[in-house]
Design a protein around this motif. Structure first.
Motif, PDB file in Angstrom:
ATOM      1  N   ALA A  78       1.092  -1.303  -0.109  1.00  0.00           N
ATOM      2  CA  ALA A  78       0.027  -0.121   0.056  1.00  0.00           C
ATOM      3  C   ALA A  78       0.957   1.225  -0.152  1.00  0.00           C
ATOM      4  O   ALA A  78       0.969   2.129   1.082  1.00  0.00           O
ATOM      5  N   THR A  79       1.553   1.323  -1.161  1.00  0.00           N
ATOM      6  CA  THR A  79       2.863   2.260  -1.186  1.00  0.00           C
ATOM      7  C   THR A  79       2.636   3.175  -2.193  1.00  0.00           C
ATOM      8  O   THR A  79       3.571   3.657  -3.025  1.00  0.00           O
ATOM      9  N   GLY A  80       1.263   3.782  -2.305  1.00  0.00           N
ATOM     10  CA  GLY A  80       1.208   4.909  -3.186  1.00  0.00           C
ATOM     11  C   GLY A  80       0.897   4.458  -4.697  1.00  0.00           C
ATOM     12  O   GLY A  80       0.655   3.334  -5.061  1.00  0.00           O
ATOM     13  N   VAL A  81       0.825   5.351  -5.484  1.00  0.00           N
ATOM     14  CA  VAL A  81       0.291   5.306  -6.875  1.00  0.00           C
ATOM     15  C   VAL A  81       1.374   5.722  -8.046  1.00  0.00           C
ATOM     16  O   VAL A  81       1.913   6.903  -7.670  1.00  0.00           O
ATOM     17  N   VAL A  82       1.240   5.328  -9.112  1.00  0.00           N
ATOM     18  CA  VAL A  82       2.196   5.501 -10.085  1.00  0.00           C
ATOM     19  C   VAL A  82       1.165   6.128 -11.197  1.00  0.00           C
ATOM     20  O   VAL A  82       0.298   5.388 -11.699  1.00  0.00           O
TER      21      VAL A  82
END
Ligand SMILES: Cc1cc2nc3c(=O)[nH]c(=O)nc-3n(C[C@H](O)[C@H](O)[C@H](O)COP(=O)(O)OP(=O)(O)OC[C@H]3O[C@@H](n4cnc5c(N)ncnc54)[C@H](O)[C@@H]3O)c2cc1C
Ligand SMILES: NC(=O)C1=CN([C@@H]2O[C@H](COP(=O)(O)OP(=O)(O)OC[C@H]3O[C@@H](n4cnc5c(N)ncnc54)[C@H](O)[C@@H]3O)[C@@H](O)[C@H]2O)C=CC1
Length: 500
Positions: A316-320
């Protein structure tokens, strides 16, 4: 070269998420005589329903997955094309889709969203959550799981650690406190008891000016166990579907294979050192592993020296941003986070190409009280504003930056509390001389305001505080609040009357 058949539209929008759908709705209704096309990779589109303006900048709405026929029935000038855009040629003003067709445009808006920024792209034991398919895969894997590791400290992690039950959850966070994309350590401390079994002690209001909180040391781990019955009634690929909507987890059962309790252990101030498959782990000669008798499908080694075996890892480490198919062969300005840079008219650096939502990065000079976060409120606002800009530019009308970009505002729920974030809610980018006022009542509410030179520039409101509208006004009108001092958060003063 063989000339391909090209169907040309006045407006083409790529992406059937909130940004793209809001953009085509705006275009189709504002320019009913223009040909509008929505090209989207997924079979469904996301529609905003039950829209409610709560105050000047705060808004709430539901997001529904719908068949695209509903949009086409509503707007006869709209064509929906279900295929992924593979390439864009900005010189000839056309896109090519995965099924080999070409579509021309006068004006194009890219709303292709984002995908999870995974810790590992090709490890089957590392999952991300973005769309309906990935949520279903997560649910399926969870139903057989005894232990999972959640890595990341933002929105998805906060939702998962609270919702998942019947399974041990190890929560690895880089920071000193939980939920760092939304909260500071004080708010985190307020929320932490929600993960514990025992009800918080009797509520007692406390108010302090500058506050300090005890933070866990780097090696620290905290374990919180909650009996399900004691909880308040709570309710990756570029062609993934649209991001999930509000309360996405309420429609699915997030339950592991174990019975009865939820158990969350937080590992603070650590990152992922390595991920081993079971076989690698057993043959590894490294001596840092925590030895357990059980065997697990995957092992995660953290930078604090601990290794955990688990059924799978949630990244759950962000969005690209999904910008690749559009960038290749063109000269887009791309921001550090991979988003297509847009100006204050949502225009990219390529002529007649706009972008909105998670795929873009707002590169204009922001209002001092606004910042971009990849949220559905901003996806809706950007899609709506991009549609207006495209229509205005097509008819050479002037248009000004919309008021919604004046003040950052977000309303959501974490750990079953209503959460409202306003302006520079975490003191983002402020000089060191800013001042915090905090009022908290354990288990009931947490109120923090950020003052800069006596003016309110941000606020965090957790619980049913009913303060959002008043604080929003105080932030927008930049009144000097120095004369009110600590009374600003005095629980015995009705602040609404005070500023009437
Ligand atoms: C689990 C989860 C929970 C969330 N919770 C919240 C929340 O509580 N509050 C909040 O404000 N935000 C939340 N968000 C964030 C929010 O959902 C997103 O910011 C928002 O939905 C982004 O909308 P979008 O239209 O820009 O992108 P998306 O919803 O990602 O839509 C992109 C669309 O483009 C299509 N597409 C992609 N590539 C192509 C291509 N090459 N060709 C054609 N079509 C393409 C996709 O199929 C999709 O339809 C959450 C996100 C997740 C994943
Ligand atoms: N209620 C809400 O408002 C919600 C919003 N969202 C949105 O959905 C999107 C996706 O959510 P998230 O994945 O949670 O993104 P996020 O951006 O909210 O959080 C990402 C977190 O991962 C951490 N991180 C990044 N790289 C890391 C690494 N290599 N190792 C360890 N930690 C790392 C960051 O420090 C941050 O804490 C975001 O745009 C988020 O804002 C998601 C769920 C709920």
């Amino acid at each position: 070269m063989e000339e391909k058949e090209v169907k040309t539209f006045q407006f083409v929008v790529v992406g059937g998420g909130i940004a793209g759908v809001t953009c085509v709705e705006q275009l189709s209704s504002q320019t009913p005589c223009a040909d509008v096309a929505l090209i989207t990779a997924g079979p469904h589109i996301k529609a905003v329903t039950n829209y409610r303006q709560m105050s000047r900048t705060l808004e709430e709405f539901d997001v529904e997955e719908q068949p695209s026929s509903i949009l086409q029935e509503k707007f006869p000038n709209l064509s929906v094309i279900h295929s992924a855009v593979r390439s864009l040629d900005t010189k000839s003003h056309r896109v090519q889709t995965a099924d080999g067709r070409y579509f021309g445009y006068n004006k194009l808006c890219i709303c292709s969203g984002g995908r999870p920024k995974l810790l590992s792209q090709d490890n089957p034991h590392v999952l991300g959550i973005r769309d309906t398919d990935s949520a279903q895969e997560f649910q399926k894997r969870l139903s057989n799981a005894r232990r999972i590791v959640v890595v990341g400290n933002g929105g998805i992690a906060l939702e998962l650690v609270y919702e998942v039950e019947g399974c041990d959850v190890i929560w690895a966070v880089k920071d000193k406190s939980i939920g760092n994309t939304f909260f500071d350590a004080g708010a985190a401390q307020f929320l932490i008891p929600s993960l514990e079994a025992d009800k918080p002690a009797a509520a007692a209001p406390c108010k302090r000016l500058r506050y300090t909180t005890e933070e866990p040391t780097p090696e620290a781990a905290q374990t919180f166990t909650a009996d399900r019955h004691s909880r308040g009634g709570s309710s990756a690929s570029t062609e993934s579907g649209s991001a999930l909507g509000p309360d996405w987890h309420q429609g699915i059962i997030l339950k592991g294979s174990e019975q009865v309790t939820r158990r969350v252990s937080v590992e603070y101030q650590c990152e992922v050192e390595n991920i081993f498959t079971s076989k690698d782990h057993l043959t590894s000669s490294q001596g840092t592993h925590r030895h357990e008798n059980e065997s697990w499908p995957v092992y995660i080694q953290l930078t604090n020296g601990k290794t955990f075996g688990c059924d799978f890892i949630v990244s759950a480490t962000g969005v690209v941003p999904n910008s690749e198919p559009f960038i290749n062969g063109n000269t887009f300005a791309v921001a550090e986070d991979g988003g297509l840079c847009v100006d204050d008219h949502m225009l990219t650096s390529e002529p007649d190409v706009y972008a909105a939502g998670d795929v873009c990065t707002a590169c204009w000079e922001h209002s001092p009280l606004w910042q971009q976060m990849r949220l559905w409120t901003q996806a809706r606002q950007m899609g709506w504003y991009a549609g207006r800009c495209m229509a205005a530019h097509a008819s050479t009308q002037p248009i000004e930056l919309d008021f919604c970009f004046e003040l950052f505002s977000h309303v959501t729920r974490f750990f079953n509390y209503k959460v409202v974030l306003l302006g520079k809610f975490n003191g983002q980018g402020l000089e060191r001389d800013h001042e915090l006022l905090v009022r908290c009542t354990k288990g009931h509410e947490y109120v923090k305001v950020i003052l800069s030179r006596g003016r309110m520039v941000g606020a965090v409101l957790i619980g049913e505080t009913d303060l959002e509208e008043t604080f929003e006004n105080l932030i927008l009108n930049q009144m000097d609040l120095t004369p009110y001092g600590e009374d600003l958060l005095n629980p015995n003063i009705d602040i609404e009357d005070y500023f009437d």
